[in-house]
Scaffold this active site. Structure first.
Site, PDB file in Angstrom:
ATOM      1  N   ASN A 135       0.702  -1.460  -0.242  1.00 21.13           N
ATOM      2  CA  ASN A 135       0.343  -0.240  -0.527  1.00 21.13           C
ATOM      3  C   ASN A 135       0.177   1.223  -0.179  1.00 21.13           C
ATOM      4  O   ASN A 135       0.312   2.216  -0.134  1.00 21.13           O
ATOM      5  CB  ASN A 135      -0.892   0.322   0.832  1.00 21.13           C
ATOM      6  N   TYR A 175       4.192  -2.378  17.686  1.00 21.30           N
ATOM      7  CA  TYR A 175       5.076  -3.728  16.961  1.00 21.30           C
ATOM      8  C   TYR A 175       5.323  -5.066  17.837  1.00 21.30           C
ATOM      9  O   TYR A 175       4.632  -6.075  16.930  1.00 21.30           O
ATOM     10  CB  TYR A 175       5.856  -2.370  16.317  1.00 21.30           C
TER      11      TYR A 175
HETATM   12  P1  NAD Z   1      10.443  -1.396   5.471  1.00 24.45           P
HETATM   13  O1  NAD Z   1       8.683  -0.226   6.361  1.00 24.45           O
HETATM   14  O2  NAD Z   1      10.644  -0.753   4.208  1.00 24.45           O
HETATM   15  O3  NAD Z   1       9.179  -2.138   4.105  1.00 24.45           O
HETATM   16  C1  NAD Z   1       7.510  -2.784   5.196  1.00 24.45           C
HETATM   17  C2  NAD Z   1       6.342  -2.409   3.434  1.00 24.45           C
HETATM   18  O4  NAD Z   1       5.015  -3.060   3.675  1.00 24.45           O
HETATM   19  C3  NAD Z   1       6.421  -1.091   2.732  1.00 24.45           C
HETATM   20  O5  NAD Z   1       6.333  -0.895   1.916  1.00 24.45           O
HETATM   21  C4  NAD Z   1       4.771  -0.458   3.487  1.00 24.45           C
HETATM   22  O6  NAD Z   1       4.390  -0.240   2.319  1.00 24.45           O
HETATM   23  C5  NAD Z   1       4.835  -1.541   3.707  1.00 24.45           C
HETATM   24  N1  NAD Z   1       3.104  -2.087   4.231  1.00 24.45           N
HETATM   25  C6  NAD Z   1       2.805  -1.451   5.532  1.00 24.45           C
HETATM   26  N2  NAD Z   1       1.942  -1.835   5.925  1.00 24.45           N
HETATM   27  C7  NAD Z   1       1.200  -2.421   4.866  1.00 24.45           C
HETATM   28  C8  NAD Z   1      -0.114  -2.679   4.520  1.00 24.45           C
HETATM   29  N3  NAD Z   1      -1.491  -2.684   5.412  1.00 24.45           N
HETATM   30  N4  NAD Z   1      -1.102  -3.161   3.807  1.00 24.45           N
HETATM   31  C9  NAD Z   1       0.040  -3.605   2.722  1.00 24.45           C
HETATM   32  N5  NAD Z   1       1.525  -3.451   2.330  1.00 24.45           N
HETATM   33  C10 NAD Z   1       1.780  -2.415   3.599  1.00 24.45           C
HETATM   34  O7  NAD Z   1      10.111  -1.994   6.228  1.00 24.45           O
HETATM   35  P2  NAD Z   1      11.538  -3.195   6.223  1.00 24.45           P
HETATM   36  O8  NAD Z   1      12.697  -3.122   6.641  1.00 24.45           O
HETATM   37  O9  NAD Z   1      11.735  -3.612   4.679  1.00 24.45           O
HETATM   38  O10 NAD Z   1      10.850  -4.301   7.206  1.00 24.45           O
HETATM   39  C11 NAD Z   1       9.952  -5.634   5.805  1.00 24.45           C
HETATM   40  C12 NAD Z   1       9.379  -6.387   7.212  1.00 24.45           C
HETATM   41  O11 NAD Z   1      10.557  -7.223   7.945  1.00 24.45           O
HETATM   42  C13 NAD Z   1       8.426  -5.721   8.036  1.00 24.45           C
HETATM   43  O12 NAD Z   1       7.948  -6.777   8.762  1.00 24.45           O
HETATM   44  C14 NAD Z   1       9.847  -5.704   9.477  1.00 24.45           C
HETATM   45  O13 NAD Z   1       8.566  -5.831  10.416  1.00 24.45           O
HETATM   46  C15 NAD Z   1      10.433  -6.495   9.299  1.00 24.45           C
HETATM   47  N6  NAD Z   1      12.070  -6.657  10.393  1.00 24.45           N
HETATM   48  C16 NAD Z   1      12.435  -5.859   9.751  1.00 24.45           C
HETATM   49  C17 NAD Z   1      13.339  -5.717  10.415  1.00 24.45           C
HETATM   50  C18 NAD Z   1      14.887  -4.152   9.554  1.00 24.45           C
HETATM   51  O14 NAD Z   1      15.639  -4.103  10.476  1.00 24.45           O
HETATM   52  N7  NAD Z   1      15.009  -3.927   8.232  1.00 24.45           N
HETATM   53  C19 NAD Z   1      14.043  -6.315  11.218  1.00 24.45           C
HETATM   54  C20 NAD Z   1      13.040  -6.997  12.020  1.00 24.45           C
HETATM   55  C21 NAD Z   1      11.600  -7.173  11.058  1.00 24.45           C
END
Ligand code: NAD
Ligand code: UDP
Length: 328
Positions: free
Chosen positions: A40, A151
């Site tokens: 989204n 979260y």
């Molecule tokens: P990010 O914010 O770049 O990516 C998350 C994506 O999900 C975004 O593109 C956002 O637009 C989309 N999104 C959010 N809510 C949504 C919804 N309701 N419907 C559809 N799309 C939605 O973050 P990231 O770092 O790429 O993280 C990706 C995943 O990995 C997440 O679930 C996060 O919790 C998990 N994670 C990441 C890290 C890190 O250090 N990067 C650490 C732990 C967990």
């Protein structure tokens, strides 16, 4: 089809336009799979996946995972959730809905299609840990009513759902707990420590250390993390997780700041700010399970990964990025 032919799968990546999701999509498209990215764009921009849009095996659907979606797929990666504290606290109720309703909708799709589904969980399920480093057997120490709870508890509830669908319906689930990951395509204004420090260094702002700077994190380079996720999905054993994925080299936040200043040649000063509520004091993954089961272990040193990340940040126009928009 001969056994040696790689199987082309229909793979849904929810949150596929984000920092990690866009790299995952790229890897899966390059491997020849039929990839559907659902996002989204709450915390990401189209630029992240622009280069994939004209690939015949890539498709983009703008959709919010809190709403039902019907597709036919073989595998689902659920990464849809704001991940940076500033992003997930922007609308905490929506964050919780995204973790829980989003998981319910996507697991429902997996159940209908008998698809394998992987949940991108997080080290935040350990909260402010009293066991160090954190093994998967540690149940964590999370404040359920603090500003990070939307979260942390959302992700914990999602893990519960994944495990219950596995127990009740024998659904082939996979859960990975991701520790702090960094690299190109981080949102420069997401407020996470690596993106903040690099942006501040490159624009000559003060580098903001929250608290005393002695709190620790362990930073994994994006490409290695995504490789771990794919290995977990492709693993053919009965292991469903949760499995920790992260780099076990631990650094203080002050050490990170000093390294960024050195690598960028910045004139920025380090400045101290109050510590955010419930900020974990220490975090480091025990990756014995990932080593054993996935034959996976990070090899990219923080300095080397930071160099690549700084290079990417030098090439972007900060004005083209915007903070998250209201999204209810
Ligand atoms: P990010 O914010 O770049 O990516 C998350 C994506 O999900 C975004 O593109 C956002 O637009 C989309 N999104 C959010 N809510 C949504 C919804 N309701 N419907 C559809 N799309 C939605 O973050 P990231 O770092 O790429 O993280 C990706 C995943 O990995 C997440 O679930 C996060 O919790 C998990 N994670 C990441 C890290 C890190 O250090 N990067 C650490 C732990 C967990
Ligand atoms: N942090 C900091 N300065 C910043 C941003 C973050 O000192 O400009 C600290 C933050 O307080 C935390 C650590 O860096 O102790 C990691 O923060 P981040 O938001 O990147 O991730 P998380 O807390 O979710 O691990």
């Amino acid at each position: 089809m001969p056994d040696t032919m790689p199987k082309i799968k229909r793979i849904l990546v929810a949150g596929g336009a984000g920092f990690l999701g866009s790299h995952l999509c790229e890897r899966l498209v390059d491997a020849g799979h039929d990839v559907i990215c659902v996002d989204n764009f709450f915390t990401s921009q189209k630029e992240n996946i622009q280069h994939l849009l004209d690939r015949p095996n890539f498709e983009l659907i703008r959709h919010d995972v809190t709403l039902p979606l019907y597709l036919e797929v073989d595998e689902i990666y659920n990464l849809a959730c704001p991940a940076a504290p500033g992003h997930y606290q922007y609308n905490p109720i929506k964050t919780m809905k995204t973790s829980i309703l989003g998981s319910i909708n996507l697991i429902g799709m997996a159940k209908r299609c008998r698809a394998k589904i992987l949940q991108a969980s997080t080290s935040e399920v350990y909260g402010d840990p009293v066991v160090h480093p954190q093994p998967e057997t540690y149940n964590g120490s999370v404040n359920p009513i603090g500003p990070r709870a939307c979260y942390d508890e959302g992700k914990r509830a999602a893990e519960t759902l994944f495990m219950d669908y596995h127990r009740v319906h024998r659904l082939p689930v996979r859960v990975v707990r991701i520790f702090n990951t960094y690299g190109p395509r981080m949102h420069p204004y997401d407020g996470r420590v690596v993106s903040n420090f690099i942006r501040q260094a490159l624009t000559g702002e003060d580098i903001t250390i929250y608290g005393d700077g002695n709190q620790t994190r362990s930073f994994c380079y994006r490409d290695e993390l995504v490789e771990g996720m794919i290995r977990m999905m492709d693993n053919t054993s009965d292991v469903i997780g949760p499995i920790n994925l992260g780099n076990p080299d631990e650094f203080t936040i002050r050490e990170l700041a000093e390294t960024v200043v050195e690598l960028t040649g910045a004139k920025s000063r380090l400045t101290m700010k109050p510590s955010p509520a419930d900020d974990p004091r220490q975090r480091c993954p025990d990756i014995a399970s990932a080593r054993k089961i996935l034959d996976w272990e990070p090899k990219i040193a923080l300095r080397d990964g930071l160099e690549k990340t700084v290079e990417w940040f030098r090439g972007i126009d900060f004005d083209r990025f915007r903070p998250p928009t209201p999204c209810y």
